[in-house]
Write an enzyme that holds these catalytic residues in place. Structure first.
Site, PDB file in Angstrom:
ATOM      1  N   GLU A 105      43.843  21.808  36.097  1.00 50.41           N
ATOM      2  CA  GLU A 105      44.353  22.337  37.154  1.00 50.41           C
ATOM      3  C   GLU A 105      43.734  22.899  38.246  1.00 50.41           C
ATOM      4  O   GLU A 105      44.777  22.274  39.637  1.00 50.41           O
ATOM      5  CB  GLU A 105      45.413  23.280  36.467  1.00 50.41           C
ATOM      6  CG  GLU A 105      46.510  22.917  35.818  1.00 50.41           C
ATOM      7  CD  GLU A 105      47.894  22.258  36.115  1.00 50.41           C
ATOM      8  OE1 GLU A 105      47.788  22.102  37.034  1.00 50.41           O
ATOM      9  OE2 GLU A 105      48.030  21.462  35.077  1.00 50.41           O
TER      10      GLU A 105
ATOM     11  N   TYR B  64      51.817  28.568  40.856  1.00 48.47           N
ATOM     12  CA  TYR B  64      51.709  27.459  40.404  1.00 48.47           C
ATOM     13  C   TYR B  64      50.776  27.584  39.172  1.00 48.47           C
ATOM     14  O   TYR B  64      51.328  27.320  38.018  1.00 48.47           O
ATOM     15  CB  TYR B  64      51.585  26.644  40.579  1.00 48.47           C
ATOM     16  CG  TYR B  64      51.388  25.668  40.193  1.00 48.47           C
ATOM     17  CD1 TYR B  64      52.130  24.490  39.658  1.00 48.47           C
ATOM     18  CD2 TYR B  64      50.125  24.571  40.495  1.00 48.47           C
ATOM     19  CE1 TYR B  64      52.265  23.144  39.323  1.00 48.47           C
ATOM     20  CE2 TYR B  64      49.372  23.456  39.874  1.00 48.47           C
ATOM     21  CZ  TYR B  64      50.481  23.058  39.428  1.00 48.47           C
ATOM     22  OH  TYR B  64      50.194  22.419  38.193  1.00 48.47           O
TER      23      TYR B  64
ATOM     24  N   ASP C 220      54.568  23.004  41.577  1.00 52.78           N
ATOM     25  CA  ASP C 220      53.482  22.595  42.617  1.00 52.78           C
ATOM     26  C   ASP C 220      54.357  21.460  43.883  1.00 52.78           C
ATOM     27  O   ASP C 220      55.748  21.416  43.143  1.00 52.78           O
ATOM     28  CB  ASP C 220      53.508  21.813  41.543  1.00 52.78           C
ATOM     29  CG  ASP C 220      53.520  21.226  40.592  1.00 52.78           C
ATOM     30  OD1 ASP C 220      54.790  19.996  41.099  1.00 52.78           O
ATOM     31  OD2 ASP C 220      52.305  19.283  40.003  1.00 52.78           O
TER      32      ASP C 220
END
Length: 365
Positions: free
Chosen positions: A47, A130, A148
């Site tokens: 991520e 996020y 996102d």
């Protein structure tokens, strides 16, 4: 009054759309290396890498990084320079430094076990709403939204909303809508499905609405506004920064600068660089800044590099080094054959790729 993300569907309709989305995802998901595990460390690394970087680019970097730092403990034990060297080429190097700090914090505060609590994850360096939502939903199957750019686009189109997606209020409203859609016990799969829809079908330009599993409840598709939404305020053009860059070579070595933390590209290795001044030649500015006495300036070419808020317009010169009166401890001669051991960002990598036709000529004493 500013537009908002007002859902045109009931909760039941949103949940039905989520079921259609999950069915689509099972048949269309990409086989990505970080999707083969529920280990929070692997998911966290992926991520962070995926922030502002294309999936196709990340795959190889992710594999190499995991070969080098296969566990959180290995990452925490490494030096910052080792982490930066492994990150070299991905850009936005603060991501790597924050990730290194976060690994050390997890070791100190949680005994090396990645925390499962959303708020605890959110407090780690470099992790925002996020990323925290993505980690706890995918790794621990907790019903937290991960919003996102892909998710903002999908939800605003579904709702037919013209709200500005750069606004914090819009992101909160989208997160609330996503929270209503998460199927019980399937948060991780749903998070990835929603991201995948935005990446493969509900793309920024010319979305593939005919292939969309939720088109029947998409207000933008019904009204023909899918190419107009979402709305995002235009950003100011990045500032142009003209620079002079010095390439100094000697006996198979090259002179590098270790950039301080307060600079752009801080804690990375670059070349001596100064902002251009019309009233002062490059050799004089470089002497003032670094204590280098230079001669035989030879222009190698020009390189531009775009950052988020500025563009470096670099004119690159090779020099002969007459002498060195150090007024900076940041300079170091490095064997060119060992450059891959140093975290040299792309901006300077591109400078080093310029051909130097006079490279084999003798330097001045």
């Amino acid at each position: 009054m500013a537009p908002t993300v007002t859902s045109l569907q009931t909760v039941e309709e949103l949940q039905a759309a989520a079921e259609h989305l999950l069915n689509w995802y099972r048949n269309n998901r990409r086989d990505l290396p970080w999707r083969r595990t529920a280990d929070p460390y692997n998911i966290w690394i992926s991520e962070i890498m995926l922030q502002q970087t294309r999936v196709d680019t990340v795959v190889d970097y992710y594999r190499r990084f995991m070969e080098r730092f296969g566990t959180l403990q290995e990452l925490a034990r490494a030096s910052a320079q080792e982490v930066l060297a492994a990150w070299q080429g991905l850009g936005y190097y603060s991501r790597a430094l924050n990730m290194h700090k976060a690994a050390q914090q997890v070791m100190e505060q949680y005994g090396g076990f990645f925390p499962q609590d959303y708020e605890a994850v959110r407090q780690l360096p470099g992790i925002g709403d996020y990323t925290a939502g993505a980690i706890v939903s995918i790794a621990f199957n907790q019903p937290y939204p991960a919003v996102d750019g892909n998710v903002l686009r999908v939800i605003c189109r579904m709702a037919g909303s013209a709200a500005d997606i750069s606004k914090g209020r819009t992101k909160k409203e989208v997160a609330a809508t996503v929270g209503q859609m998460i199927p019980p016990g399937r948060a991780g799969e749903f998070t990835q499905a929603l991201m995948e829809l935005g990446a493969l079908v509900c793309v920024p330009s010319a979305p593939l609405c005919g292939q969309c599993p939720v088109r029947s409840c998409c207000a933008a598709c019904r009204s023909g506004r899918q190419n107009e939404l979402p709305v995002k305020k235009k950003q100011e053009a990045p500032r142009q920064v003209p620079c002079w860059v010095a390439v100094l070579r000697e006996n198979g070595r090259i002179l590098l600068e270790h950039r301080t933390s307060d600079k752009l590209l801080g804690q990375l290795w670059g070349l001596p660089i100064v902002e251009k001044q019309d009233i002062c030649p490059p050799a004089e500015l470089l002497e003032q800044k670094y204590g280098l006495r230079l001669d035989n300036a030879r222009k190698l070419g020009s390189v531009s590099h775009v950052f988020t808020h500025q563009v470096w317009k670099m004119e690159v010169f090779a020099f002969a080094l007459l002498g060195y009166t150090p007024n900076s401890h940041s300079l170091r001669w490095v064997e060119e054959a060992e450059l891959d051991r140093y975290a040299v960002p792309t901006a300077f990598q591109r400078v080093l790729q310029l051909p130097d036709q006079g490279r084999d000529q003798p330097q001045l004493p």
